[in-house]
Scaffold this motif. Structure first.
Motif, mmCIF file in Angstrom:
data_model
loop_
_atom_site.group_PDB
_atom_site.id
_atom_site.type_symbol
_atom_site.label_atom_id
_atom_site.label_comp_id
_atom_site.label_asym_id
_atom_site.label_seq_id
_atom_site.Cartn_x
_atom_site.Cartn_y
_atom_site.Cartn_z
ATOM 1 N N PHE A 1 0.836 -1.197 0.000
ATOM 2 C CA PHE A 1 0.000 0.000 0.000
ATOM 3 C C PHE A 1 0.879 1.258 0.000
ATOM 4 N N GLY A 2 1.899 1.263 0.858
ATOM 5 C CA GLY A 2 2.777 2.425 0.950
ATOM 6 C C GLY A 2 3.474 2.736 -0.364
ATOM 7 N N THR A 3 3.989 1.707 -1.041
ATOM 8 C CA THR A 3 4.681 1.970 -2.307
ATOM 9 C C THR A 3 3.704 2.480 -3.354
ATOM 10 N N VAL B 1 1.019 4.307 -2.819
ATOM 11 C CA VAL B 1 0.730 5.715 -2.530
ATOM 12 C C VAL B 1 1.931 6.579 -2.929
ATOM 13 N N ALA B 2 3.140 6.085 -2.621
ATOM 14 C CA ALA B 2 4.339 6.843 -3.006
ATOM 15 C C ALA B 2 4.395 6.998 -4.521
#
Lengths: 316, 667
Positions: free
Chosen positions: A75-77, A79-80
């Motif tokens: 999820f973090g990647t 969004v990044a």
């Protein structure tokens, strides 16, 4: 770094987070219409996410901490990645930190963690999905990179906002090299987002599935993050496509806040059209056997390389 | 003799200390405790000191000295410049992690006695350092041979196993064929002055044909050491045969001495390389990278898989080197600096990450006694330290941001991408295709690494014995931790690392100082358009999102988590044998790249009572290249053997004829 840049940056990330499920819902709705089915609401993916978020999460007995942590990383990647693709404006402070090559690297990070998590429980479906995902990935990733390279060679930089800005500045003409890579990119988009003809997002329990096979052991909030990340991935790919092939209307720093006001509805329009086109492609094509998927992707890779050659032969 | 401090003397003292530590091992050759708890940690300390000295001396002007050693009239010339310092730093930094690990690794009863092993190991380290300091062909070859021989003895530690003996022999053979070629290359480079110091070679003016001959000989010799296809055959045999810390050193550092040699010859001794040399190096490098990675994907032995992956990585390094030569030969110095930096960076990266992976396999091998991927699995539960530290190496070598493998990939792709200014237009057309191959190889490396990590550490244990596997000891963890931190540091601080390495490109390309970063956290090479890469910011952003997601979920919903049996789509019985094996995971690659493999399949007939399916993947180059070559050598040997009659009269006749011929020549 002006306040406007920071606003654009924040707005873009929030937009991606908020719009990604809706875009997925829109594609599903279009597909249902084209297939003469009663369409689910555009909001259906949000309901699904809400349901998953409040449900309890069941972990397999031998799941390791990698399995629990992977959804957050994926999820973090994603969004990044959404932060560095110029979907609304080109004045993005974060895009300094990551150019097109780094974007491909980020997407690869997400894929590797997804595959590792799928192998963690040690079920037949999980490893099968992981293997197939990596098979799709190792051909799709270079094809995507080649697509970016053609645009980078035209605009002499790998920075995505600069590419978008440079392509907008040029007279809207048909570049033969970009035409080749647009086809390649569309094929990569279909494959990477588990769409027909490579994968079928609507099935479970089928020996040909790829993406769903990797998520089988997830439930509750972990599954919600994975689903949201998948929606973000589709959204991101659509926005990469806009930045490379339909960059007009993306806000420039010189335009001020008015540019953003113009860019937002234009983005919605582009997404609506792209969603319709995607649904159409999925409706008229048949699912390939898994063994044929590498041929499909090799074609995409070769088309992208061909685009590169055409660019080198014909020049800008 | 007055002793003045110079960095060269300091480095030399560290190499001597390594030699001394090695000799000390002979004091109590049978004691594992003495070698492991005292000598190896001391060696790690020397390595740290060497790395510190080398890093501090990178920007210091070159220093020279002449050792009063060697043959009469042929003393050893030594010289330390930025290039030497960079590779000494690589050697020192890698050896810290490997020596610490080795301190906890070697056990009793594994072939060679620990004291002897300690001697071989430290002589190996010292000779690699000596190669990097040598300033005449004589000293270079002595160091080179010591390196080959000590590593040969290390490879054959378990010399009672016939496969290991034959792997060692193959390694020795290729090493010596390569060494002869390097020696001949030096012979050409001296250019008629008959002075074998590197200074004389630098000042010799070779005409282009002779320079190309020297380049060709050096490429063959160093290519054999680096394992470039088709000279790679020894590598997948020797690396798995050696104990794991030795494999780590061989793959991580020894292969880099070949890169060092190529850089020394092409950019320093020859002076001005010709651009078309670069195309050859580039082609060989890309070919090796591709060939290496597809073979890595189909391996079932974990160390063999890593050996093939080393072939791939050395291929990528040589591709960058070739690119640098093309640019240097076309007088495009800033681009050459970019490609050269990518090469150097990847050398450092590969040394650290491949050491992690080899050491990780070593720990697994000791804990389970198993090298075959098909009998491992689920070790992340039993060996969490080893698993998580290995994961760092896995992610790094798969080229994922924010770790170090991605930085060199980024630099390399940038230098491919903006290559379009070479005078020869067909080269301009070819170079971007090289970028396509690099992209494909990197993506395939991701595939290989998911297979490597997933099959060993994830899933369910494939054998019941794995449930007792112990985690690595404290020294093993420390060694791996050092290397993993190195990977992270090289990954998130590229501007600082490049600023340290920059004297090398400046020295080799005669460039003024360039600025590689627009801010301290933002890598922005001058030759790379306006592109930039800031891993720290990217990392921070991703972590921020992860943190917010964690926090938001914790605050907003009541988190409930329950453990239950794996769902597996509702299938009732879940068996470890249902997981993909290593063969299964490699199947798509075998299918897609079938023409490259020599495959031997055994399929059961439908009526077999005990059906067996077997597939063996071999290297086609064995049958296409090596077996005919060996046949020719054997035939020639048979011919020559006819001279040997076994009768004393015949031999006397030979001596007589030889004498006559020699007299005729002299008179």
């Amino acid at each position: 770094m002006t306040p406007l840049d920071i606003t654009t940056q924040l707005l873009q990330v929030l937009c991606a987070l908020a719009l990604a499920p809706a875009f997925l819902g829109w594609v599903n709705q279009c597909r249902a219409w084209l297939q003469n089915r009663a369409a689910p609401s555009v909001l259906q993916p949000y309901r699904g996410l809400r349901k998953l978020l409040i449900k309890e999460s069941v972990l397999a007995e031998n799941a390791s901490s990698l399995f629990r942590f992977a959804p957050y990383i994926v999820f973090g990647t994603m969004v990044a990645a959404a932060a560095i693709i110029p979907s609304m404006g080109t004045g993005l402070p974060m895009s300094l930190a990551a150019d097109g090559i780094a974007l491909v690297g980020l997407l690869a990070t997400a894929r590797v963690f997804l595959s590792l998590a799928a192998m963690d429980v040690g079920t037949a479906f999980g490893t099968l999905g992981a293997r197939r995902e990596m098979m799709v990935g190792f051909l799709a990733e270079p094809a995507l990179l080649m697509t970016l390279f053609v645009a980078a060679m035209i605009s002499h930089t790998t920075s995505l906002p600069l590419i978008a800005a440079e392509l907008t500045n040029r007279a809207p003409a048909l570049y033969p090299s970009l035409a080749f890579t647009a086809v390649a990119f569309t094929m990569v988009l279909l494959a990477e987002n588990a769409r027909i003809p490579v994968d079928n997002p609507a099935t479970h329990l089928e020996l040909t599935m790829i993406h769903e096979a990797m998520l089988l052991e997830y439930s509750g909030r972990h599954l919600a993050l994975m689903e949201w990340a998948a929606a973000l991935k589709l959204f991101n790919y659509a926005c990469i496509g806009f930045a490379l092939f339909l960059p007009w209307g993306t806000s420039r720093e010189a335009w001020g806040p008015a540019g953003l006001a113009l860019a937002a509805p234009l983005l919605l329009l582009k997404l609506a059209l792209a969603g319709g086109a995607l649904a159409l492609i999925e409706t008229v094509s048949a699912k390939l056997r898994v063994f044929r998927a590498p041929e499909f992707l090799a074609t995409a890779f070769l088309l992208a390389v061909l685009g590169l050659l055409v660019h080198l032969l014909l020049g800008d | 003799m007055g002793f003045t401090f110079s960095y060269l003397n300091g480095c030399l003292a560290m190499l001597l200390a390594w030699g001394g530590i090695g000799l000390a091992g002979l004091v109590r050759p049978r004691s594992v405790e003495f070698a492991g708890r005292t000598l190896f940690p001391l060696g790690a300390l020397c390595g740290a000191a060497l790395a510190a000295l080398a890093v501090a001396s990178l920007a210091v002007p070159a220093e020279q000295t002449v050792l009063p050693l060697g043959l009469p009239g042929l003393p050893f010339h030594l010289r330390r410049d930025a290039l030497s310092s960079a590779f000494l730093a690589l050697l020192g930094a890698t050896s810290v992690g490997v020596s610490l690990f080795a301190a906890g690794y070697f056990r009793r009863g594994e072939g060679t006695a620990p004291g002897l092993l300690c001697l071989e190991y430290h002589v190996f380290l010292a000779s690699m350092g000596f190669v990097m300091l040598a300033d005449d062909a004589y000293a270079f070859m002595v160091g080179w041979e010591c390196m080959a021989l000590s590593s040969y003895f290390l490879v054959t530690t378990q010399h009672r196993i016939p496969e290991i003996r034959s792997a060692g022999f193959l390694y020795l053979l290729v090493a010596h064929v390569g060494a002869i070629s390097i020696l001949l290359g030096f012979g050409v480079l001296q250019g008629g002055s008959w002075q074998f110091t590197f200074d004389a070679m630098r000042s010799a003016r070779l005409d282009p044909a002779w320079a190309s001959a020297a380049f060709g000989l050096a490429l063959f010799g160093f290519g054999a050491k680096a394992g470039l296809v088709p000279l790679h055959v020894w590598l997948p045999e020797a690396h798995p045969a050696a104990p794991s810390p030795v494999s780590a050193l061989m793959s991580g550092v020894m292969l880099k001495t070949a890169v060092y040699g190529m850089l020394r010859v092409c950019f320093d001794l020859v002076g001005a390389p010709q651009w078309w040399w670069g195309l050859i190096v580039l082609g060989l490098g890309l070919g090796s990278a591709f060939y290496g990675v597809i073979f890595a994907a189909v391996q079932t032995d974990m160390k063999r898989l890593l050996a093939w992956s080393s072939i791939e990585n050395l291929g990528v390094i040589f591709a960058g080197l070739g690119l640098a030569i093309v640019f240097r030969g076309s007088n495009l110095a800033p681009l050459a600096a970019l490609a050269l930096m990518a090469t150097l960076y990847h050398c450092l990266n590969h040394a650290l990450m491949k050491s992690i992976l080899f050491l990780g396999t070593g720990a697994v091998l000791h804990a389970t006694g198993e090298r075959n991927l098909g009998r491992l699995g689920g070790l992340i539960h039993r060996m969490p330290w080893i698993a998580w530290l290995t994961l760092v190496g896995v992610l790094a070598i798969a080229g994922l941001p924010p770790l170090n493998g991605f930085v060199s990939e980024w630099l390399l792709l940038q230098s491919f991408l903006f290559a379009g200014r070479v005078p020869e237009s067909f080269v301009n057309m070819l170079l971007p295709l090289g970028a396509a191959v690099v992209a494909l190889c990197t993506a395939l490396a991701g595939y290989v690494m998911v297979k490597f990590f997933g099959v060993i550490f994830l899933g369910q244990p494939r054998e019941p014995t794995l449930a007792q596997a112990p985690d690595g000891g404290i020294l093993e963890r420390l060694g791996l931790l050092w290397l993993a931190l190195g990977c992270l540091a090289l990954g998130v601080l590229p501007v600082q690392v490049i600023a340290m390495l920059e004297p090398v490109t400046r020295e080799l390309l005669h460039l003024p100082a360039l600025s590689w970063g627009s801010r301290w956290w933002l890598l922005a090479p001058p030759a790379a358009g306006q592109a930039s890469y800031g891993p720290l910011a990217l990392f921070a952003l991703t972590l921020l999102v992860v943190f917010i997601a964690l926090l938001a979920l914790r605050v907003s919903i009541r988190q409930r988590t329950r453990r239950g049996p794996a769902w597996d789509c509702g299938f009732a019985r879940l068996d470890p044998r249902m997981q993909d094996t290593a063969e299964g995971f490699g199947q798509p690659i075998r299918h897609i790249f079938e023409p490259f493999f020599a495959m031997h399949r055994e399929l059961p007939s439908p009526f077999d009572a005990a059906p067996r399916y077997r597939v063996a993947v071999g290297d086609r180059l064995w049958t296409l290249l090596y077996e005919p070559l060996a046949g020719i050598v054997r035939a020639a040997a048979d011919r020559a053997a006819r001279l040997q009659q076994g009768r004393i009269a015949t031999y006397l006749l030979y001596s007589f004829v030889t004498l006559i011929v020699l007299l005729a020549l002299v008179l």
